[in-house]
Scaffold this active site. Structure first.
Site, short mmCIF file in Angstrom:
data_model
loop_
_atom_site.label_atom_id
_atom_site.label_comp_id
_atom_site.label_asym_id
_atom_site.label_seq_id
_atom_site.Cartn_x
_atom_site.Cartn_y
_atom_site.Cartn_z
N ASP A 172 0.82 -1.21 0.00
CA ASP A 172 0.00 0.00 0.00
C ASP A 172 0.86 1.26 0.00
O ASP A 172 2.04 1.24 0.36
CB ASP A 172 -0.90 0.05 1.24
CG ASP A 172 -2.00 -0.99 1.20
OD1 ASP A 172 -2.01 -1.80 0.26
OD2 ASP A 172 -2.85 -1.01 2.11
N HIS A 226 -5.92 2.68 -4.10
CA HIS A 226 -5.84 3.00 -2.67
C HIS A 226 -6.29 4.46 -2.44
O HIS A 226 -5.82 5.13 -1.54
CB HIS A 226 -4.41 2.80 -2.18
CG HIS A 226 -4.28 2.61 -0.69
ND1 HIS A 226 -5.12 1.78 0.04
CD2 HIS A 226 -3.40 3.13 0.22
CE1 HIS A 226 -4.77 1.80 1.30
NE2 HIS A 226 -3.74 2.62 1.45
N HIS A 237 3.75 -2.32 3.03
CA HIS A 237 3.75 -0.96 2.47
C HIS A 237 5.04 -0.70 1.70
O HIS A 237 6.13 -1.11 2.14
CB HIS A 237 3.62 0.09 3.58
CG HIS A 237 2.29 0.05 4.29
ND1 HIS A 237 2.03 -0.84 5.30
CD2 HIS A 237 1.16 0.79 4.11
CE1 HIS A 237 0.79 -0.67 5.74
NE2 HIS A 237 0.24 0.31 5.04
#
Length: 706
Positions: free
Chosen positions: A84, A135, A236
């Site tokens: 992400d 996202h 991430h």
């Protein structure tokens, strides 16, 4: 007073200015949104009830476009690594390198604003066989923002991906979401809303919380499924320092590979078709336009930051020069090295008057009461219709002459007085100005120096009881008189005010009298005197009280004429830039100073105000308060210093903050109007101010004689 044929003032530019400022605010706000992108995962701070059990008890892939949720899980020994908050120019390439080295594939949930910043990274992600999901555009919490904002967040992200890759995304991971059992009702509703535009929600089985940087071993443990189970793993590649994530990934991949795990994308893991669809031409064009809009907004914000920095540096430099020059001027004037011979040569005071019945009696009486031995007063009535000349004649004061002429304008009235004057020293005075008994004496003492051709006096606002008068009082003391001290030291005085100025008669004859082809005849005349090789100085102790505009409408009309006339004079005397001597000092010191601080910076002021509004919306309030307080303190110091030099009370300083909210805007809008009028080629007519007699009341003259 002067007769000028004029077309109506242009007005269309106000609409254009408003639209331009709105576009600027929108662009800055857009930049504020995309540059304040956060990162991280986990539930949002707002407490909320859990989502329906059909969603929380199922797999992490949720399809919510039907009446009941449909969920899917990863098969055993299958891991869908998800990343992400990217793409990030530092960490995303490192993550991709590790994945390629271990022949693994993953799904990247990208932030739309970061796609526009680094489209090449998104293209690399696809080229190396990975999958892309949304996202949101600014990492917004879709469970907390209004629905219209959520629709824009998803649409803009789709456009950004389409513009960068030619593909459209359907997978969606909500910012601040985590495992299925932590899904809240607002997040569930946000996913259902997104399903209406074709999005499939993706949560996670294993949240490594790597954004908290818990250490490489902790990240590896959190990412490892127990007992051979399949899992969607949340990590991430953007939003902060991801060094631990990269290191943990390099350990996790070979370890789970040895245990028989395969690493694939979310869609491939559940056996679904490719989630990325070809984008139409409209979507690609929209994405390209969005990227250019974001890039342009970033450039605009950078330009505004540069403008503010330059303006601040110039303001500080201006203050420093003013303070240094003021100190030099004080030493020169108040502590002269040698005593000068006193000047008692005869003086003729010329008062041009057009409909000045409110103040003319007080003006003439104050001149006659001067403690100067050889003085004549010439009142030139320029075709008044209110009995101005009759009032002066009924005073029957010794040494006062009245000359009547048909209305021809202030410059013509002054020239009439110049030709009729008997003395070699002339003082030019407005018809609404009141002198102190020692004003004339102090004003002409500078003529003891044979190189001095003209002298400016110290103009003060008489009607300062109301707020508008106090603002103008501060402007006269700070903006005019403090500047005049600087001009005196730098020998480039551009303006002797019409309210009080002294000239050698020979000098006025040499420059062919007062010019009539600009609306700022006082500025035009002063520049002509300088270019003729004469010195122009400032006498702070020669005080004249004048009546300032008492309403915003009158103030606008007066300053509009001043500003327009000043620009006319600057253009007329532009060749001083290449001259030598006094004219060259005007051209290379005075004219650039006027251009910068009276035209260019005021023209930029509306944009600065919009930037301040943008700051209220997107910048930390503490920083804004400190910046505003710092600027206010700087202005307060300047004002206090100027008041001290002029021996004025500090009381009006309390009005400074309010001056920044009203008066400043009026002044820069005047400059905008003046520049537009000049650019379109309009000829501005004389803007006469209505007098109220407050200058007369200052000296207790009462009502004019009838």
């Amino acid at each position: 007073m002067a007769r000028h044929v004029a077309r109506p003032d242009p007005r269309a530019h106000w609409l254009l200015l408003l639209l331009g400022l709105l576009v600027l605010l929108a662009a800055l706000s857009f930049n504020g949104l995309v540059t304040n992108v956060g990162g991280g995962s986990g539930p949002s701070d707002a407490p909320a009830s859990p989502a329906p059990r059909q969603a929380t008890a199922g797999g992490p892939v949720l399809r919510l476009d039907g009446p009941t949720p449909v969920t899917r899980r990863m098969p055993s020994r299958t891991v869908a690594l998800t990343f992400d908050d990217g793409p990030d120019p530092r960490w995303t390439p490192q993550v991709l390198d590790v994945l390629r080295r271990h022949h693994a594939h993953a799904t990247f949930f990208v932030v739309g604003a970061r796609i526009d910043e680094h489209p090449e990274l998104v293209r690399r992600i696809l080229a190396e066989g990975h999958e892309i999901g949304s996202h949101t555009f600014t990492h917004a919490d879709l469970a907390a923002v209004p629905r219209w904002r959520a629709r824009f967040e998803l649409a803009w992200t789709r456009s950004a991906v389409a513009g960068a890759t030619g593909r459209e995304v359907t997978l969606l991971r909500l910012p601040f979401s985590s495992t299925t059992d932590s899904l809240t009702t607002p997040q569930y509703q946000a996913l259902r809303d997104a399903a209406g535009s074709g999005h499939v929600g993706v949560l996670t089985d294993r949240d490594t919380r790597d954004w908290q940087r818990p250490g490489v071993p902790a990240i590896v443990r959190a990412a490892s499924p127990p007992g051979g189970a399949g899992a969607v793993v949340l990590m991430h590649d953007g939003g902060g320092d991801r060094g631990q994530t990269v290191a943990a990934l390099d350990q996790l991949l070979p370890r789970l590979t040895r245990e028989g795990y395969r690493f694939t994308t979310v869609s491939a893991g559940i056996g679904a078709p490719d989630s990325m669809l070809p984008a139409g031409a409209g979507a690609r064009l929209s994405g390209t336009a969005l990227r250019w809009a974001q890039t342009g907004a970033g450039w605009l914000a950078a330009a505004m930051n540069l403008l503010l920095g330059v303006a601040l540096v110039l303001a500080v430099a201006r203050l420093a020069v003013q303070v240094v020059c003021a100190q030099l001027h004080v030493r020169r004037v108040r502590r002269p090295r040698r005593r000068r011979p006193e000047v008692y040569a005869p003086v003729s005071v010329i008062v041009p008057a057009y409909n000045e019945a409110a103040n003319i009696a007080a003006t003439v009486r104050s001149l006659v009461a001067s403690a100067y031995p050889a003085l004549e007063v010439i009142v030139v009535d320029d075709g008044s219709s209110d009995g101005t000349a009759d009032i002066v004649e009924r005073l029957r004061l010794r040494g006062v002459r009245v000359i009547r002429q048909a209305n021809a304008g202030k410059p013509a009235a002054l020239n009439t007085g110049i030709w009729a004057a008997r003395a070699d020293l002339l003082v030019l005075v407005d018809g609404d100005t009141v002198f102190q008994p020692d004003t004339v004496h102090r004003l002409v003492q500078g003529f003891a120096d044979s190189t001095v051709g003209a002298i400016s006096g110290n103009t003060k606002v008489a009607n300062r009881r109301r707020l508008l008068g106090r603002w103008q009082h501060l402007e006269y003391v700070i903006g005019f008189n403090l500047d005049r001290r600087m001009y005196d030291v730098l020998e480039c005085m551009p303006t002797i005010p019409g309210a009080i100025g002294a000239f050698r008669r020979d000098v006025l004859l040499e420059v062919a009298g007062v010019p009539a082809d600009t609306l700022a005849e006082d500025t035009d005349l002063t520049m002509k005197v300088l270019r003729a090789g004469w010195r122009v100085v400032y006498e702070e102790s020669a005080i004249a009280w004048t009546e300032a505009p008492s309403s915003l409408r009158q103030l606008w009309r007066q300053r509009y004429r001043w500003c327009y006339g000043t620009m006319q004079a600057m253009w007329k005397h532009r060749h001083a830039l290449t001259e030598r001597g006094a004219g060259g000092r005007l051209g290379r010191r005075g004219l650039p100073y006027l251009a910068m601080f009276q035209i260019l910076l005021p023209l930029a002021a509306p944009a600065v105000d919009v930037f301040a509004l943008y700051g209220l919306l997107f910048l930390p309030w503490s920083a804004l308060v400190l910046a505003w307080a710092g600027l206010l303190l700087l202005q307060g110091f300047t004002a206090a210093y100027a008041l001290r030099l002029d021996r004025e009370r500090y009381g009006p300083l309390w009005t400074l903050p309010f001056q920044q909210l009203v008066y400043r805007q009026v002044m820069y809008l005047v400059v905008v109007q003046s520049v537009v009028t000049a650019v379109v080629g309009n000829r501005l007519r004389w803007q006469r101010m209505v007098r109220t007699g407050e200058a007369a009341a200052l000296v207790g003259a009462g009502q004019p004689v009838r």
